[in-house]
Scaffold this motif. Structure first.
Motif, PDB file in Angstrom:
ATOM      1  N   LEU A   1       0.609  -1.241   0.107  1.00  0.00           N
ATOM      2  CA  LEU A   1       0.158   0.060  -0.019  1.00  0.00           C
ATOM      3  C   LEU A   1       0.829   1.321  -0.066  1.00  0.00           C
ATOM      4  N   GLU A   2       1.990   1.191   0.752  1.00  0.00           N
ATOM      5  CA  GLU A   2       2.957   2.157   0.882  1.00  0.00           C
ATOM      6  C   GLU A   2       3.232   2.837  -0.543  1.00  0.00           C
ATOM      7  N   ARG A   3       3.623   1.654  -1.327  1.00  0.00           N
ATOM      8  CA  ARG A   3       4.256   1.963  -2.569  1.00  0.00           C
ATOM      9  C   ARG A   3       3.103   2.461  -3.631  1.00  0.00           C
ATOM     10  N   LEU A   4       1.932   1.860  -3.762  1.00  0.00           N
ATOM     11  CA  LEU A   4       0.845   2.335  -4.269  1.00  0.00           C
ATOM     12  C   LEU A   4       0.468   3.878  -4.131  1.00  0.00           C
ATOM     13  N   LEU A   5       0.495   4.272  -2.897  1.00  0.00           N
ATOM     14  CA  LEU A   5       0.502   5.732  -2.502  1.00  0.00           C
ATOM     15  C   LEU A   5       1.489   6.513  -2.822  1.00  0.00           C
ATOM     16  N   GLY A   6       2.710   6.144  -3.120  1.00  0.00           N
ATOM     17  CA  GLY A   6       3.626   6.868  -3.433  1.00  0.00           C
ATOM     18  C   GLY A   6       4.573   7.093  -2.024  1.00  0.00           C
ATOM     19  N   LEU A   7       4.493   6.607  -1.224  1.00  0.00           N
ATOM     20  CA  LEU A   7       5.064   6.838   0.283  1.00  0.00           C
ATOM     21  C   LEU A   7       6.400   6.213   0.204  1.00  0.00           C
ATOM     22  N   PRO A   8       7.599   6.768   0.753  1.00  0.00           N
ATOM     23  CA  PRO A   8       8.703   6.060   1.136  1.00  0.00           C
ATOM     24  C   PRO A   8       8.506   4.736   2.151  1.00  0.00           C
ATOM     25  N   LYS A  12       7.985  -0.138   9.762  1.00  0.00           N
ATOM     26  CA  LYS A  12       8.223  -1.548  10.294  1.00  0.00           C
ATOM     27  C   LYS A  12       6.939  -2.082  10.682  1.00  0.00           C
ATOM     28  N   TYR A  13       6.433  -3.208   9.993  1.00  0.00           N
ATOM     29  CA  TYR A  13       5.210  -4.129  10.164  1.00  0.00           C
ATOM     30  C   TYR A  13       5.582  -5.415  10.982  1.00  0.00           C
ATOM     31  N   GLY A  14       4.488  -5.847  11.771  1.00  0.00           N
ATOM     32  CA  GLY A  14       4.675  -6.904  12.161  1.00  0.00           C
ATOM     33  C   GLY A  14       3.210  -7.619  12.303  1.00  0.00           C
ATOM     34  N   VAL A  15       3.140  -8.589  13.144  1.00  0.00           N
ATOM     35  CA  VAL A  15       1.593  -9.164  13.383  1.00  0.00           C
ATOM     36  C   VAL A  15       1.583  -9.683  15.057  1.00  0.00           C
ATOM     37  N   GLN A  16       0.270  -9.373  15.496  1.00  0.00           N
ATOM     38  CA  GLN A  16      -0.012  -9.832  17.002  1.00  0.00           C
ATOM     39  C   GLN A  16      -0.998 -10.861  16.946  1.00  0.00           C
ATOM     40  N   GLY A  17      -0.614 -11.651  18.091  1.00  0.00           N
ATOM     41  CA  GLY A  17      -1.829 -12.639  18.301  1.00  0.00           C
ATOM     42  C   GLY A  17      -1.852 -13.892  17.574  1.00  0.00           C
ATOM     43  N   GLU A  18      -2.704 -14.782  17.846  1.00  0.00           N
ATOM     44  CA  GLU A  18      -2.856 -15.835  17.241  1.00  0.00           C
ATOM     45  C   GLU A  18      -3.477 -15.809  15.550  1.00  0.00           C
ATOM     46  N   ARG A  19      -4.396 -14.547  15.703  1.00  0.00           N
ATOM     47  CA  ARG A  19      -5.037 -14.485  14.210  1.00  0.00           C
ATOM     48  C   ARG A  19      -4.137 -13.444  13.404  1.00  0.00           C
ATOM     49  N   LEU A  24       1.609  -1.957  12.612  1.00  0.00           N
ATOM     50  CA  LEU A  24       2.586  -0.877  12.304  1.00  0.00           C
ATOM     51  C   LEU A  24       3.102  -0.064  13.402  1.00  0.00           C
ATOM     52  N   GLN A  25       4.645  -0.021  13.411  1.00  0.00           N
ATOM     53  CA  GLN A  25       5.329   0.556  14.503  1.00  0.00           C
ATOM     54  C   GLN A  25       5.591   1.858  13.777  1.00  0.00           C
ATOM     55  N   THR A  26       5.157   2.980  14.392  1.00  0.00           N
ATOM     56  CA  THR A  26       5.522   4.322  13.967  1.00  0.00           C
ATOM     57  C   THR A  26       6.612   4.971  14.734  1.00  0.00           C
ATOM     58  N   ASN A  27       7.448   6.082  14.358  1.00  0.00           N
ATOM     59  CA  ASN A  27       8.315   6.416  15.085  1.00  0.00           C
ATOM     60  C   ASN A  27       7.655   7.360  16.050  1.00  0.00           C
ATOM     61  N   ASN A  28       6.559   8.191  15.819  1.00  0.00           N
ATOM     62  CA  ASN A  28       5.924   9.125  16.609  1.00  0.00           C
ATOM     63  C   ASN A  28       5.151   8.644  17.691  1.00  0.00           C
TER      64      ASN A  28
END
Length: 87
Positions: A1-8, A12-19, A24-28
């Motif tokens: 999605l970042e690429r499609l939106l033209g974002l650099p 950092k992405y991850g997942v949590q839980g069984e599901r 998305l871990q943001t810097n802010n």
């Protein structure tokens, strides 16, 4: 999605839980959890809010489709189930 939106890249992405809920871990601040939350955040970050709808009705329809994606498409137990749902 970042690429499609033209974002650099670089978020950092991850997942949590069984599901395996996306995170998305943001810097802010704290991480953002859930596909709909992350997608809306990235759209706003790209300053393409029109993709989220401009009227109350359009915003509701966009939210409905994002929710459908999470509850129905992701909920399919197999690739065949997913194909059937998307048809």
């Amino acid at each position: 999605l970042e690429r499609l939106l033209g974002l650099p890249g670089g978020n950092k992405y991850g997942v949590q839980g069984e599901r395996k809920v996306p995170v998305l871990q943001t810097n802010n601040g704290p991480g953002l959890t859930g596909l709909m939350t992350i997608a809306a955040h990235l759209v706003r970050q790209a300053r393409k809010e029109q993709l989220l709808g401009s009227t109350a009705e359009e915003k509701a329809v966009v939210q409905q489709w994002l929710e459908y994606r999470v509850t129905r498409v992701d909920g399919g137990s197999s690739k065949e189930d997913t194909r059937t749902i998307l048809k």
